[in-house]
Design a protein around this motif. Structure first.
Motif, PDB file in Angstrom:
ATOM      1  N   ARG A   1     -50.244  25.978  38.576  1.00 17.21           N
ATOM      2  CA  ARG A   1     -49.320  26.627  39.501  1.00 17.21           C
ATOM      3  C   ARG A   1     -47.864  26.435  39.075  1.00 17.21           C
ATOM      4  N   ARG A   2     -47.575  25.197  38.646  1.00 19.02           N
ATOM      5  CA  ARG A   2     -46.191  24.936  38.220  1.00 19.02           C
ATOM      6  C   ARG A   2     -45.852  25.756  36.987  1.00 19.02           C
ATOM      7  N   LYS A   3     -46.856  25.900  36.120  1.00 22.05           N
ATOM      8  CA  LYS A   3     -46.630  26.664  34.904  1.00 22.05           C
ATOM      9  C   LYS A   3     -46.380  28.132  35.236  1.00 22.05           C
ATOM     10  N   ARG A   4     -47.230  28.613  36.163  1.00 25.10           N
ATOM     11  CA  ARG A   4     -47.032  30.016  36.565  1.00 25.10           C
ATOM     12  C   ARG A   4     -45.667  30.223  37.220  1.00 25.10           C
ATOM     13  N   GLN A   5     -45.331  29.282  38.054  1.00 28.59           N
ATOM     14  CA  GLN A   5     -44.021  29.384  38.718  1.00 28.59           C
ATOM     15  C   GLN A   5     -42.892  29.346  37.685  1.00 28.59           C
ATOM     16  N   ASN A   6     -43.066  28.456  36.694  1.00 21.63           N
ATOM     17  CA  ASN A   6     -42.027  28.373  35.649  1.00 21.63           C
ATOM     18  C   ASN A   6     -41.934  29.664  34.866  1.00 21.63           C
ATOM     19  N   ASN A   7     -43.134  30.251  34.599  1.00 19.96           N
ATOM     20  CA  ASN A   7     -43.131  31.519  33.865  1.00 19.96           C
ATOM     21  C   ASN A   7     -42.432  32.621  34.669  1.00 19.96           C
ATOM     22  N   LYS A   8     -42.754  32.624  35.977  1.00 21.10           N
ATOM     23  CA  LYS A   8     -42.095  33.622  36.820  1.00 21.10           C
ATOM     24  C   LYS A   8     -40.572  33.396  36.834  1.00 21.10           C
ATOM     25  N   GLY A   9     -40.180  32.131  36.921  1.00 15.98           N
ATOM     26  CA  GLY A   9     -38.732  31.848  36.923  1.00 15.98           C
ATOM     27  C   GLY A   9     -38.079  32.243  35.618  1.00 15.98           C
ATOM     28  N   ASN A  10     -38.807  32.008  34.513  1.00 14.87           N
ATOM     29  CA  ASN A  10     -38.242  32.399  33.205  1.00 14.87           C
ATOM     30  C   ASN A  10     -38.112  33.901  33.090  1.00 14.87           C
ATOM     31  N   LYS A  11     -39.193  34.580  33.586  1.00 15.42           N
ATOM     32  CA  LYS A  11     -39.131  36.048  33.547  1.00 15.42           C
ATOM     33  C   LYS A  11     -37.958  36.573  34.362  1.00 15.42           C
ATOM     34  N   MET A  12     -37.773  36.018  35.550  1.00 17.05           N
ATOM     35  CA  MET A  12     -36.644  36.440  36.398  1.00 17.05           C
ATOM     36  C   MET A  12     -35.314  36.167  35.710  1.00 17.05           C
ATOM     37  N   LEU A  13     -35.228  35.024  35.091  1.00 17.63           N
ATOM     38  CA  LEU A  13     -33.986  34.679  34.378  1.00 17.63           C
ATOM     39  C   LEU A  13     -33.743  35.621  33.224  1.00 17.63           C
ATOM     40  N   ASN A  14     -34.842  35.923  32.499  1.00 22.26           N
ATOM     41  CA  ASN A  14     -34.697  36.853  31.376  1.00 22.26           C
ATOM     42  C   ASN A  14     -34.267  38.234  31.852  1.00 22.26           C
ATOM     43  N   TRP A  15     -34.872  38.690  32.950  1.00 28.25           N
ATOM     44  CA  TRP A  15     -34.465  39.982  33.497  1.00 28.25           C
ATOM     45  C   TRP A  15     -32.999  39.981  33.915  1.00 28.25           C
ATOM     46  N   MET A  16     -32.613  38.938  34.552  1.00 30.05           N
ATOM     47  CA  MET A  16     -31.204  38.854  34.968  1.00 30.05           C
ATOM     48  C   MET A  16     -30.262  38.862  33.775  1.00 30.05           C
ATOM     49  N   ILE A  17     -30.683  38.088  32.744  1.00 28.72           N
ATOM     50  CA  ILE A  17     -29.850  38.076  31.526  1.00 28.72           C
ATOM     51  C   ILE A  17     -29.791  39.471  30.911  1.00 28.72           C
TER      52      ILE A  17
ATOM     53  N   VAL B   1     -27.554  41.640  32.923  1.00 26.35           N
ATOM     54  CA  VAL B   1     -26.132  41.302  32.675  1.00 26.35           C
ATOM     55  C   VAL B   1     -25.685  41.854  31.336  1.00 26.35           C
ATOM     56  N   VAL B   2     -26.514  41.673  30.310  1.00 30.41           N
ATOM     57  CA  VAL B   2     -26.165  42.197  28.975  1.00 30.41           C
ATOM     58  C   VAL B   2     -26.013  43.704  29.020  1.00 30.41           C
ATOM     59  N   LEU B   3     -26.965  44.358  29.726  1.00 35.46           N
ATOM     60  CA  LEU B   3     -26.890  45.810  29.831  1.00 35.46           C
ATOM     61  C   LEU B   3     -25.601  46.253  30.523  1.00 35.46           C
ATOM     62  N   LEU B   4     -25.246  45.548  31.596  1.00 34.58           N
ATOM     63  CA  LEU B   4     -24.000  45.865  32.289  1.00 34.58           C
ATOM     64  C   LEU B   4     -22.800  45.681  31.369  1.00 34.58           C
ATOM     65  N   ILE B   5     -22.839  44.582  30.605  1.00 32.20           N
ATOM     66  CA  ILE B   5     -21.720  44.342  29.666  1.00 32.20           C
ATOM     67  C   ILE B   5     -21.635  45.463  28.652  1.00 32.20           C
ATOM     68  N   VAL B   6     -22.802  45.876  28.159  1.00 30.05           N
ATOM     69  CA  VAL B   6     -22.812  46.964  27.177  1.00 30.05           C
ATOM     70  C   VAL B   6     -22.278  48.249  27.777  1.00 30.05           C
ATOM     71  N   LEU B   7     -22.724  48.556  28.989  1.00 22.89           N
ATOM     72  CA  LEU B   7     -22.255  49.787  29.647  1.00 22.89           C
ATOM     73  C   LEU B   7     -20.757  49.768  29.868  1.00 22.89           C
ATOM     74  N   VAL B   8     -20.279  48.609  30.348  1.00 23.46           N
ATOM     75  CA  VAL B   8     -18.827  48.488  30.574  1.00 23.46           C
ATOM     76  C   VAL B   8     -18.065  48.650  29.272  1.00 23.46           C
ATOM     77  N   GLY B   9     -18.597  48.021  28.213  1.00 25.39           N
ATOM     78  CA  GLY B   9     -17.926  48.136  26.916  1.00 25.39           C
ATOM     79  C   GLY B   9     -17.898  49.557  26.420  1.00 25.39           C
ATOM     80  N   VAL B  10     -19.044  50.229  26.577  1.00 24.95           N
ATOM     81  CA  VAL B  10     -19.092  51.632  26.148  1.00 24.95           C
ATOM     82  C   VAL B  10     -18.106  52.482  26.930  1.00 24.95           C
TER      83      VAL B  10
END
Length: 239
Positions: A12-28, A31-40
């Motif tokens: 369960r902890r592993k799954r939760q960690n995976n979900k948290g990592n996925k959420m963090l990756n999506w957020m990152i 954010v990167v996409l927003l930075i790219v759009l703003v730069g463009v």
């Protein structure tokens, strides 16, 4: 059963960690996409013609007003300067033309001056001279006096008949010398002036307040001309 619980917890902890990592990756990623759009967007806005013009705009303070003048304004000023130069050239041409007109005007003024001189000459010089004659207040001579004209032709014969053309022209010359009209005068006497081509006339205003003795001389082809006029103080004398 108690031995499987820790494994389930780790899973369960592993799954939760995976979900948290996925959420963090999506957020990152977001954010990167927003930075790219703003730069463009920034890059695209910087590349627009307006921004390019703004980028090459130079600001210089106006010495007199302290306002900002752009390079476009300088270009316009140069164009205006060129127009001003053309206008100045045009004005110079106009000035040249006006100068010509002015010269013509000057000729007109010179002509006017000549006319004025002629008029001054026509007015002439009037001279008043005291007289020793008891019946004369003063003697008047005027260099502007001219012959009054004549309708007579051929050899001139002075006449004193009171009705001839020559007689009437004598009356005209007498009135001319006094500055009065013939209707305003009484012609007391017109007589020979000492030669066939000279006459003397005694005249006065109707109220006798003005009295004159006028000397006339005949000019061939031009008529009788006044030469002298006595201002009389009386009509009570032998004439």
């Amino acid at each position: 059963m108690s031995e499987q619980k820790p494994e389930l917890s780790r899973v369960r902890r592993k799954r939760q960690n995976n979900k948290g990592n996925k959420m963090l990756n999506w957020m990152i990623a977001i954010v990167v996409l927003l930075i790219v759009l703003v730069g463009v967007k920034i890059l695209s806005s910087d590349s627009t013609p307006e921004n390019k013009e703004a980028a090459i705009t130079e600001t210089t303070p106006d010495d007199e007003t302290g306002s900002i003048v752009s390079s476009d304004d300088e270009t316009e000023a140069e164009n205006n300067s060129g127009s001003s130069d053309q206008a100045d050239d045009s004005e110079d041409d106009d000035s040249s033309k006006e100068g010509t007109v002015s010269d013509e005007s000057g000729d007109s003024e010179d002509s006017g001056d000549s006319s004025q001189k002629k008029e001054d000459k026509k007015e002439g010089t009037v001279t008043y001279t005291a007289s020793e004659d008891a019946v004369v207040d003063e003697t008047v001579s005027n260099t502007s006096w001219e012959p009054v004209g004549t309708s007579q032709s051929g050899n001139h014969v002075s006449q004193y008949d009171g009705k001839s053309i020559d007689w009437k022209e004598k009356q005209k010359a007498l009135a001319y010398a006094t500055g009065m009209s013939e209707n305003e005068l009484i012609f007391w006497k017109i007589k020979n002036g000492g030669s066939p081509q000279k006459s003397i006339g005694i005249v006065s205003s109707k109220d006798k307040s003005k009295k004159y003795r006028v000397y006339l001389e005949w000019v061939d082809g031009e008529g009788w001309k006044p030469t002298q006029m006595d201002v009389l103080n009386t009509l009570d004398f032998d004439y």
